[in-house]
Design a protein around this motif. Sequence first.
Motif, PDB file in Angstrom:
ATOM      1  N   UNK A  48      17.362  -1.149 -15.106  1.00 45.43           N
ATOM      2  CA  UNK A  48      16.449  -2.265 -14.903  1.00 45.43           C
ATOM      3  C   UNK A  48      15.186  -1.792 -14.165  1.00 45.43           C
ATOM      4  N   UNK A  49      15.354  -0.923 -13.170  1.00 42.35           N
ATOM      5  CA  UNK A  49      14.201  -0.404 -12.447  1.00 42.35           C
ATOM      6  C   UNK A  49      13.293   0.382 -13.382  1.00 42.35           C
ATOM      7  N   UNK A  50      13.882   1.165 -14.265  1.00 40.59           N
ATOM      8  CA  UNK A  50      13.084   1.913 -15.239  1.00 40.59           C
ATOM      9  C   UNK A  50      12.227   0.957 -16.066  1.00 40.59           C
ATOM     10  N   UNK A  51      12.833  -0.143 -16.516  1.00 39.98           N
ATOM     11  CA  UNK A  51      12.090  -1.126 -17.288  1.00 39.98           C
ATOM     12  C   UNK A  51      10.957  -1.745 -16.464  1.00 39.98           C
ATOM     13  N   UNK A  52      11.247  -2.033 -15.211  1.00 42.98           N
ATOM     14  CA  UNK A  52      10.221  -2.610 -14.327  1.00 42.98           C
ATOM     15  C   UNK A  52       9.018  -1.681 -14.247  1.00 42.98           C
ATOM     16  N   UNK A  53       9.252  -0.389 -14.076  1.00 42.88           N
ATOM     17  CA  UNK A  53       8.160   0.568 -13.932  1.00 42.88           C
ATOM     18  C   UNK A  53       7.390   0.748 -15.233  1.00 42.88           C
ATOM     19  N   UNK A  54       8.089   0.712 -16.364  1.00 43.76           N
ATOM     20  CA  UNK A  54       7.381   0.792 -17.648  1.00 43.76           C
ATOM     21  C   UNK A  54       6.474  -0.418 -17.835  1.00 43.76           C
ATOM     22  N   UNK A  55       6.995  -1.605 -17.530  1.00 40.52           N
ATOM     23  CA  UNK A  55       6.176  -2.806 -17.673  1.00 40.52           C
ATOM     24  C   UNK A  55       5.001  -2.793 -16.697  1.00 40.52           C
ATOM     25  N   UNK A  56       5.228  -2.305 -15.487  1.00 42.34           N
ATOM     26  CA  UNK A  56       4.127  -2.195 -14.524  1.00 42.34           C
ATOM     27  C   UNK A  56       3.042  -1.275 -15.041  1.00 42.34           C
ATOM     28  N   UNK A  68      10.751 -11.712 -18.328  1.00 43.64           N
ATOM     29  CA  UNK A  68      11.133 -10.979 -19.535  1.00 43.64           C
ATOM     30  C   UNK A  68      12.534 -10.396 -19.401  1.00 43.64           C
ATOM     31  N   UNK A  69      12.793  -9.720 -18.284  1.00 44.52           N
ATOM     32  CA  UNK A  69      14.079  -9.048 -18.109  1.00 44.52           C
ATOM     33  C   UNK A  69      15.239 -10.028 -17.975  1.00 44.52           C
ATOM     34  N   UNK A  70      14.965 -11.207 -17.436  1.00 44.54           N
ATOM     35  CA  UNK A  70      16.032 -12.199 -17.248  1.00 44.54           C
ATOM     36  C   UNK A  70      16.264 -13.058 -18.482  1.00 44.54           C
ATOM     37  N   UNK A  71      15.421 -12.881 -19.506  1.00 37.65           N
ATOM     38  CA  UNK A  71      15.586 -13.674 -20.722  1.00 37.65           C
ATOM     39  C   UNK A  71      16.834 -13.234 -21.475  1.00 37.65           C
ATOM     40  N   UNK A  72      17.651 -14.186 -21.952  1.00 43.07           N
ATOM     41  CA  UNK A  72      18.848 -13.828 -22.733  1.00 43.07           C
ATOM     42  C   UNK A  72      18.492 -13.059 -24.001  1.00 43.07           C
ATOM     43  N   UNK A  73      17.245 -13.207 -24.466  1.00 39.64           N
ATOM     44  CA  UNK A  73      16.826 -12.557 -25.709  1.00 39.64           C
ATOM     45  C   UNK A  73      16.330 -11.125 -25.483  1.00 39.64           C
ATOM     46  N   UNK A  74      16.285 -10.681 -24.224  1.00 38.15           N
ATOM     47  CA  UNK A  74      15.745  -9.350 -23.951  1.00 38.15           C
ATOM     48  C   UNK A  74      16.641  -8.271 -24.546  1.00 38.15           C
ATOM     49  N   UNK A  75      16.018  -7.345 -25.273  1.00 42.69           N
ATOM     50  CA  UNK A  75      16.716  -6.228 -25.900  1.00 42.69           C
ATOM     51  C   UNK A  75      16.107  -4.937 -25.352  1.00 42.69           C
ATOM     52  N   UNK A  76      16.884  -4.170 -24.592  1.00 45.74           N
ATOM     53  CA  UNK A  76      16.342  -2.997 -23.925  1.00 45.74           C
ATOM     54  C   UNK A  76      15.822  -1.951 -24.910  1.00 45.74           C
ATOM     55  N   UNK A  77      16.588  -1.660 -25.957  1.00 43.30           N
ATOM     56  CA  UNK A  77      16.155  -0.652 -26.925  1.00 43.30           C
ATOM     57  C   UNK A  77      14.874  -1.089 -27.618  1.00 43.30           C
ATOM     58  N   UNK A  78      14.812  -2.317 -28.005  1.00 42.48           N
ATOM     59  CA  UNK A  78      13.613  -2.852 -28.646  1.00 42.48           C
ATOM     60  C   UNK A  78      12.410  -2.743 -27.713  1.00 42.48           C
ATOM     61  N   UNK A  79      12.642  -3.052 -26.441  1.00 39.30           N
ATOM     62  CA  UNK A  79      11.561  -2.972 -25.457  1.00 39.30           C
ATOM     63  C   UNK A  79      11.085  -1.536 -25.301  1.00 39.30           C
ATOM     64  N   UNK A  80      12.001  -0.581 -25.216  1.00 35.76           N
ATOM     65  CA  UNK A  80      11.626   0.821 -25.057  1.00 35.76           C
ATOM     66  C   UNK A  80      10.779   1.304 -26.226  1.00 35.76           C
ATOM     67  N   UNK A  81      11.169   0.920 -27.421  1.00 34.58           N
ATOM     68  CA  UNK A  81      10.429   1.363 -28.608  1.00 34.58           C
ATOM     69  C   UNK A  81       9.015   0.793 -28.623  1.00 34.58           C
ATOM     70  N   UNK A  82       8.880  -0.481 -28.274  1.00 31.63           N
ATOM     71  CA  UNK A  82       7.561  -1.099 -28.261  1.00 31.63           C
ATOM     72  C   UNK A  82       6.720  -0.564 -27.105  1.00 31.63           C
ATOM     73  N   UNK A  83       7.337  -0.355 -25.950  1.00 37.93           N
ATOM     74  CA  UNK A  83       6.610   0.209 -24.811  1.00 37.93           C
ATOM     75  C   UNK A  83       6.065   1.589 -25.157  1.00 37.93           C
TER      76      UNK A  83
END
Length: 252
Positions: A48-56, A68-83
């Motif tokens: 989760x911290x890694x995601x926070x820093x990428x979004x920052x 975003x992270x607390x949304x039930x629809x959040x998909x970590x892999x999808x987020x990483x690819x788009x980031x």
Amino acid sequence: MALKVKEVSQLAGISVRTLHHYDEIGLLRPDAVTEAGYRMYSDHDMERLQQILFFRELGFSLKEIRRILDSPAFDRLEALELQRRMLEEKMAHTRRMIANIDHSIQHAKGEVTMTNEQRFEGIDFTNNPYEQEARERWGDAAIDESKRKLARRTDTPERQAELRQEWDTRMSVLAEARHEDPASPRAQEVIGEWYAFLDNFGTYSYEAFAGLGQMYVQDERFTKNIDKYGEGLAAFMCEAMGIYAGNHGVEG
């Protein structure tokens, strides 16, 4: 294995105080707290911290990151690819700006001439091919906040010119300090100012800052561009940036 807050701070290149703040606002609450009151971070917390820093890094506000992270629809892999795609576009944009600055330096030295159109090549902050995809995933508010951060510095030709001038001035100051010991108070002062300048355009972790310094000497294009301000500047900045990061808890 669970990690204590100081260990997380050193790994991620952020301060203990920042981690405490993330806990207080509900952005990153460790899975466990010992009877003695020590925060213990699990592998899930670190993801989760890694995601926070990428979004920052992409300019999202802490409020939007939590949503975003607390949304039930959040998909970590999808987020990483788009980031990754968004950061690649950001990097390409930065390279275009650097090319423009190089051309501007040549113009200032009288080596070439520039038209008004050429002055603003590569300084289009309105076109990101992944923006619509990000809006669909994370909502308009999050993306608008990210764009506003940079737009405040580049919303008029005058401010764009000011930014170019500030870049040039800061590099000149660094060039004047390049003969100092990179660990000296003066060298660390100007490198700290460089860190603060870059942090205006996307939050830098200290680890990322040290990595950028290494790129200055590993990529000959960076070295060539930086050393135009003074021979040996890239090497000086690389070492000084590594020391600066180390002084803030990142191992070299």
